[in-house]
Write a protein that holds these residues in place. Structure first.
Motif, PDB file in Angstrom:
ATOM      1  N   GLU A   1      27.435 -70.607 -96.641  1.00  0.00           N
ATOM      2  CA  GLU A   1      26.203 -70.183 -96.053  1.00  0.00           C
ATOM      3  C   GLU A   1      25.113 -71.364 -96.424  1.00  0.00           C
ATOM      4  OE1 GLU A   1      24.930 -66.793 -98.391  1.00  0.00           O
ATOM      5  OE2 GLU A   1      26.719 -65.708 -97.159  1.00  0.00           O
ATOM      6  N   PHE A   2      25.408 -72.227 -97.106  1.00  0.00           N
ATOM      7  CA  PHE A   2      24.502 -73.392 -97.626  1.00  0.00           C
ATOM      8  C   PHE A   2      23.577 -74.069 -96.292  1.00  0.00           C
ATOM      9  CE2 PHE A   2      23.172 -77.381 -98.697  1.00  0.00           C
ATOM     10  CZ  PHE A   2      22.335 -77.361 -99.636  1.00  0.00           C
ATOM     11  N   ILE A   3      24.573 -74.436 -95.527  1.00  0.00           N
ATOM     12  CA  ILE A   3      23.865 -75.024 -94.360  1.00  0.00           C
ATOM     13  C   ILE A   3      22.834 -74.209 -93.288  1.00  0.00           C
ATOM     14  CG2 ILE A   3      24.360 -75.905 -91.907  1.00  0.00           C
ATOM     15  CD1 ILE A   3      27.017 -76.941 -92.941  1.00  0.00           C
ATOM     16  N   GLY A   4      23.131 -72.777 -93.444  1.00  0.00           N
ATOM     17  CA  GLY A   4      21.882 -71.924 -92.945  1.00  0.00           C
ATOM     18  C   GLY A   4      20.732 -72.217 -93.707  1.00  0.00           C
ATOM     19  N   ASP A   5      20.949 -71.947 -94.925  1.00  0.00           N
ATOM     20  CA  ASP A   5      19.868 -72.147 -95.936  1.00  0.00           C
ATOM     21  C   ASP A   5      18.991 -73.460 -95.781  1.00  0.00           C
ATOM     22  OD1 ASP A   5      20.333 -69.664 -97.164  1.00  0.00           O
ATOM     23  OD2 ASP A   5      21.587 -70.674 -98.882  1.00  0.00           O
ATOM     24  N   PHE A   6      19.773 -74.626 -95.829  1.00  0.00           N
ATOM     25  CA  PHE A   6      19.264 -76.004 -95.553  1.00  0.00           C
ATOM     26  C   PHE A   6      18.298 -76.073 -94.043  1.00  0.00           C
ATOM     27  CE2 PHE A   6      19.114 -80.463 -94.555  1.00  0.00           C
ATOM     28  CZ  PHE A   6      18.830 -81.022 -95.927  1.00  0.00           C
ATOM     29  N   VAL A   7      18.985 -75.624 -93.247  1.00  0.00           N
ATOM     30  CA  VAL A   7      18.420 -75.644 -91.712  1.00  0.00           C
ATOM     31  C   VAL A   7      16.951 -74.667 -91.993  1.00  0.00           C
ATOM     32  CG1 VAL A   7      18.428 -74.914 -89.468  1.00  0.00           C
ATOM     33  CG2 VAL A   7      20.416 -75.841 -90.672  1.00  0.00           C
ATOM     34  N   ALA A   8      16.957 -73.447 -92.802  1.00  0.00           N
ATOM     35  CA  ALA A   8      15.809 -72.586 -92.614  1.00  0.00           C
ATOM     36  C   ALA A   8      14.676 -73.219 -93.789  1.00  0.00           C
ATOM     37  CB  ALA A   8      16.240 -71.220 -93.551  1.00  0.00           C
ATOM     38  N   ALA A   9      15.231 -74.159 -94.382  1.00  0.00           N
ATOM     39  CA  ALA A   9      14.254 -74.858 -95.606  1.00  0.00           C
ATOM     40  C   ALA A   9      13.880 -75.951 -94.452  1.00  0.00           C
ATOM     41  CB  ALA A   9      14.863 -75.047 -96.875  1.00  0.00           C
ATOM     42  N   SER A  10      14.188 -76.572 -93.886  1.00  0.00           N
ATOM     43  CA  SER A  10      13.738 -77.608 -92.983  1.00  0.00           C
ATOM     44  C   SER A  10      13.201 -77.560 -91.760  1.00  0.00           C
ATOM     45  CB  SER A  10      15.069 -78.761 -93.006  1.00  0.00           C
ATOM     46  OG  SER A  10      16.098 -78.275 -92.448  1.00  0.00           O
ATOM     47  N   HIS A  11      14.040 -77.466 -90.508  1.00  0.00           N
ATOM     48  CA  HIS A  11      13.535 -77.356 -89.291  1.00  0.00           C
ATOM     49  C   HIS A  11      14.903 -76.978 -88.396  1.00  0.00           C
ATOM     50  CE1 HIS A  11      12.304 -78.472 -85.349  1.00  0.00           C
ATOM     51  NE2 HIS A  11      11.029 -78.174 -85.687  1.00  0.00           N
ATOM     52  N   PRO A  12      14.756 -75.903 -87.407  1.00  0.00           N
ATOM     53  CA  PRO A  12      15.980 -75.505 -86.710  1.00  0.00           C
ATOM     54  C   PRO A  12      16.588 -76.771 -85.995  1.00  0.00           C
ATOM     55  CG  PRO A  12      13.742 -74.065 -86.229  1.00  0.00           C
ATOM     56  CD  PRO A  12      13.554 -75.443 -86.946  1.00  0.00           C
ATOM     57  N   ASP A  13      16.107 -77.870 -85.539  1.00  0.00           N
ATOM     58  CA  ASP A  13      16.675 -79.190 -84.806  1.00  0.00           C
ATOM     59  C   ASP A  13      17.685 -79.866 -85.878  1.00  0.00           C
ATOM     60  OD1 ASP A  13      15.277 -78.211 -82.691  1.00  0.00           O
ATOM     61  OD2 ASP A  13      13.995 -80.200 -82.656  1.00  0.00           O
ATOM     62  N   VAL A  14      17.382 -79.318 -87.268  1.00  0.00           N
ATOM     63  CA  VAL A  14      18.479 -80.215 -88.143  1.00  0.00           C
ATOM     64  C   VAL A  14      19.911 -79.495 -88.142  1.00  0.00           C
ATOM     65  CG1 VAL A  14      19.043 -80.071 -90.635  1.00  0.00           C
ATOM     66  CG2 VAL A  14      16.412 -80.684 -89.690  1.00  0.00           C
ATOM     67  N   LYS A  15      19.887 -78.460 -87.718  1.00  0.00           N
ATOM     68  CA  LYS A  15      21.264 -77.702 -87.088  1.00  0.00           C
ATOM     69  C   LYS A  15      22.097 -78.604 -86.445  1.00  0.00           C
ATOM     70  CE  LYS A  15      24.233 -74.328 -87.653  1.00  0.00           C
ATOM     71  NZ  LYS A  15      25.300 -74.500 -86.637  1.00  0.00           N
ATOM     72  N   GLN A  16      21.741 -79.127 -85.341  1.00  0.00           N
ATOM     73  CA  GLN A  16      22.300 -80.039 -84.463  1.00  0.00           C
ATOM     74  C   GLN A  16      22.656 -81.045 -84.975  1.00  0.00           C
ATOM     75  OE1 GLN A  16      20.194 -81.224 -80.983  1.00  0.00           O
ATOM     76  NE2 GLN A  16      22.191 -81.609 -79.785  1.00  0.00           N
ATOM     77  N   PHE A  17      21.984 -81.824 -85.985  1.00  0.00           N
ATOM     78  CA  PHE A  17      22.263 -82.940 -86.587  1.00  0.00           C
ATOM     79  C   PHE A  17      23.423 -82.932 -87.592  1.00  0.00           C
ATOM     80  CE2 PHE A  17      22.383 -85.725 -90.290  1.00  0.00           C
ATOM     81  CZ  PHE A  17      21.826 -87.105 -89.828  1.00  0.00           C
ATOM     82  N   ILE A  18      23.372 -81.452 -88.310  1.00  0.00           N
ATOM     83  CA  ILE A  18      24.478 -81.454 -89.262  1.00  0.00           C
ATOM     84  C   ILE A  18      25.898 -81.006 -88.514  1.00  0.00           C
ATOM     85  CG2 ILE A  18      25.203 -79.763 -91.102  1.00  0.00           C
ATOM     86  CD1 ILE A  18      22.255 -79.266 -91.897  1.00  0.00           C
ATOM     87  N   ASP A  19      25.604 -80.356 -87.546  1.00  0.00           N
ATOM     88  CA  ASP A  19      26.952 -80.002 -86.544  1.00  0.00           C
ATOM     89  C   ASP A  19      27.481 -81.259 -86.099  1.00  0.00           C
ATOM     90  OD1 ASP A  19      26.462 -77.207 -86.947  1.00  0.00           O
ATOM     91  OD2 ASP A  19      25.644 -77.036 -85.166  1.00  0.00           O
ATOM     92  N   LYS A  20      26.917 -82.256 -85.797  1.00  0.00           N
ATOM     93  CA  LYS A  20      27.527 -83.722 -84.993  1.00  0.00           C
ATOM     94  C   LYS A  20      27.568 -84.530 -86.228  1.00  0.00           C
ATOM     95  CE  LYS A  20      24.949 -84.087 -80.608  1.00  0.00           C
ATOM     96  NZ  LYS A  20      23.933 -85.075 -80.217  1.00  0.00           N
ATOM     97  N   TYR A  21      27.114 -84.720 -87.300  1.00  0.00           N
ATOM     98  CA  TYR A  21      27.100 -85.684 -88.162  1.00  0.00           C
ATOM     99  C   TYR A  21      27.556 -85.385 -89.591  1.00  0.00           C
ATOM    100  CZ  TYR A  21      24.279 -87.596 -84.441  1.00  0.00           C
ATOM    101  OH  TYR A  21      23.836 -88.125 -83.137  1.00  0.00           O
ATOM    102  N   ILE A  22      27.563 -84.243 -90.043  1.00  0.00           N
ATOM    103  CA  ILE A  22      28.261 -83.976 -91.335  1.00  0.00           C
ATOM    104  C   ILE A  22      29.441 -82.952 -91.253  1.00  0.00           C
ATOM    105  CG2 ILE A  22      27.622 -82.768 -93.381  1.00  0.00           C
ATOM    106  CD1 ILE A  22      24.526 -83.365 -92.958  1.00  0.00           C
ATOM    107  N   VAL A  23      29.107 -81.912 -90.547  1.00  0.00           N
ATOM    108  CA  VAL A  23      30.429 -80.993 -90.308  1.00  0.00           C
ATOM    109  C   VAL A  23      31.238 -81.734 -89.001  1.00  0.00           C
ATOM    110  CG1 VAL A  23      31.423 -78.625 -89.049  1.00  0.00           C
ATOM    111  CG2 VAL A  23      29.146 -78.877 -90.604  1.00  0.00           C
ATOM    112  N   GLY A  24      30.786 -82.145 -88.055  1.00  0.00           N
ATOM    113  CA  GLY A  24      31.471 -83.008 -86.888  1.00  0.00           C
ATOM    114  C   GLY A  24      31.768 -84.403 -87.484  1.00  0.00           C
TER     115      GLY A  24
END
Length: 607
Positions: A448-471
């Protein structure tokens, strides 16, 4: 890490056993050491099962690999209260089954050190143990003490018979019931393993930063490095961290340094037996570093390594998953978020130095470029998958990518968050907000942490995480470095001037040319480097001179070198080789950055 014993479990154990207090009562003898082995006796807690398993750590928090500390335990025996031997069955490298356990009273064994024992899968020194009779004992407690699988949460007391004049440096509570006897107390095995001890003759210095006390202990193999000088190096770092955190989040912290004779340390490293570095703990960190003769480099090394380890008081102390909170030393389950625990910590370690003038802009971006070159060696892969599977050999080889690829991810995330929030947030503020949501005794759920991180920062951060951290995609460096006015290119032809083949070493306080080959100015092996273009070469400027005239010379087609040869001063002047070379991961300031880029750079620098 839990701060209190489970009262229901403790009272249940008390009721069954009838003992006044259930605890592990260890005793160790650091005086009568034979063959680098320490004798350990354990008066066991009362065991209610007919059969029990006594374990040593297979892995430890902060060091993401199999260690099998049970390899270093020899001659383990178990006895009942009458001194009769009980049957002990060795199950694997780290575990022993003891039968008739309800009558168990004592366990005895000896501990080999990990530093000097020649073996496969050498344990990185800061996570291991060193036993030198009469000199020092590096007591990482997970390397010395075991636990019963069903009794991890019981308190532990360790009686230490120590040589006269020895001091135990640690964050743990230490009582001194007799002149050469210490009593170390820990609330449970997890807390014990989190707090190493170094025994040696004392060299300690303390200082205050705000309301926090910083304690510095130094053991220096040849006596070249002193705690007072290291404390002076640390004061600016500690002050910078206090500013970063708006007050340090711990009341006290222990820096435990072991400075090795560099000749020995380099020989060990060449044999594949460890290397320099450190291991973090929640309230301390333990270092294995060389006694660097050149103080400027000693300061830089101490600052780089210590700032990283000290920053772990942010994460994982105040921000971590259930896997970290409830670490299983026998069958560890890994968190998916090493990119944060280590990568963001490494980025912050360099950012803090930039923002507080401990390194300049050039030094910071040189470090970023070095990390790009290092990251390329690991190829493309998912950081979260690597983190979860880091105990597997194929992913263990990629672990050190957290210090380069992970730090670059941290930089890019910082740039993205600043841009998307119009400067109202940055990576630091996001992490700080998350520590307030969780904290040292409230872990997050790993998935659940990635969702927490995105909520604390900005919605567009989710795409970055999906590409460069999870991806597994590589961060587009050009895009993110351009935001602060830096040009990036994967490869670039650069005109440069080359003085020929030569290196430099330090001998008796002087800089001496070494490994000299053909060169147009006829510098010879053993020449003492005295001046460059009439400027005296010193410890303070030699690195800058070497970069500007030798390693990355793009401006000086002619140079003047003054050397001392046979006691005489010789001046050599003239043109040097002219050519182009192809450099990878080119990173340099743009010729004409925009006002927005300049403002972003100043903001990054904290100006």
């Amino acid at each position: 890490m839990k701060k209190f014993l489970s009262l229901s479990l403790l009272f249940s154990a008390l009721a069954v056993s009838g003992y006044a207090q259930q605890k592990y009562a260890y005793s160790v003898d650091l005086v009568n050491i034979v063959n680098d082995q320490v004798a350990v006796n354990l008066t066991t807690p009362a065991i209610t099962q007919e059969s029990t398993v006594f374990s040593f750590a297979k892995a430890i928090p902060g060091s993401y690999a199999r260690k099998d500390f049970g390899r270093f335990i020899v001659d383990l025996q178990a006895f009942d209260k009458d001194g009769k031997k009980l049957k002990v069955e060795k199950l694997n490298k780290d575990q022993y089954r003891i039968n008739n356990a309800t009558s168990l009273a004592t366990i005895k064994y000896k501990v080999n050190d990990t530093w000097d024992t020649k073996h496969d899968d050498f344990i990185f020194q800061p996570g291991g143990s060193n036993i030198e009779a009469g000199q020092n004992v590096v007591m990482n407690n997970h390397a010395f003490y075991g636990y019963f699988e069903d009794y991890k949460k019981l308190p532990i007391e360790i009686s230490v018979n120590k040589p006269e004049g020895f001091y135990g440096a640690t964050h743990l509570d230490v009582e001194h019931p007799a002149k050469n006897l210490d009593l170390i107390k820990a609330r449970d095995f997890v807390y014990l393993a989190d707090n190493p001890v170094i025994y040696a003759r004392p060299d300690t210095t303390s200082f205050m930063v705000g309301q926090s006390k910083i304690n510095v202990f130094v053991y220096s193999a040849t006596g070249k490095v002193k705690s007072a000088q290291v404390a002076e190096y640390l004061k600016p770092i500690a002050k910078s961290l206090s500013v970063f955190f708006n007050g340090l989040p711990v009341k006290s912290y222990q820096f435990l340094y072991y400075f090795e004779d560099p000749k020995k340390a380099l020989a060990d490293r060449d044999k594949g037996e460890g290397g320099y570095g450190a291991l973090e703990h929640n309230y301390s960190s333990l270092y294995y570093l060389p006694e660097v003769e050149m103080e400027k480099r000693l300061v830089s090394m101490v600052n780089d390594v210590s700032s990283h380890e000290f920053l772990h008081i942010l994460t994982p102390l105040n921000l971590h998953s259930f896997e970290i909170e409830n670490f299983d030393f026998t069958d560890p389950k890994m968190s998916a978020h090493l990119w944060m625990y280590e990568g963001i910590t490494e980025y912050f370690a360099h950012l803090i130095q930039l923002q507080n003038g401990l390194v300049d802009e050039k030094g910071f971006f040189k470090e970023m470029r070095d990390k790009m070159n290092q990251a390329e060696e690991f190829g493309s892969f998912s950081m979260t998958e690597m983190s979860k599977r880091v105990m597997e050999d194929s992913f263990q080889k990629k672990y050190s990518s957290v210090y380069n690829k992970g730090a670059l991810i941290g930089f890019a995330l910082d740039m993205l968050i600043r841009e998307k929030t119009n400067g109202n947030k940055d990576l630091k503020s996001v992490i700080i907000d998350l520590t307030h949501k969780y904290g040292p005794s409230k872990p997050f759920k790993d998935d659940e942490f990635i969702g927490d991180f995105v909520a604390a920062s900005h919605p567009d951060v989710k795409q970055f995480i999906d590409k460069y951290i999870v991806g597994s995609e590589t961060v587009p460096y050009a895009e993110y470095f351009a935001r602060v006015g830096y040009e990036y290119a994967p490869q670039k032809n650069v005109q440069a001037f080359y003085p020929g083949k030569m290196g430099l070493k330090m001998e008796n306080g002087a800089f001496v040319f070494a490994n000299v080959g053909d060169n147009p100015l006829k510098v010879k092996e053993g020449d003492v480097f005295a001046k460059m273009d009439g400027i005296a070469v010193t410890q303070d400027n030699v690195d800058d001179i070497w970069d500007a005239y030798f390693a990355e010379n793009t401006k000086h087609p002619e140079i003047e070198i003054t050397v001392l040869r046979g006691g005489k001063e010789i001046v050599m002047k003239g043109p040097i080789y002219d050519g182009h070379f192809k450099t990878k991961n080119y990173l340099a300031p743009m010729a004409s950055p925009t006002p927005a880029q300049q403002a972003a750079l100043k903001n990054l620098e904290g100006k």
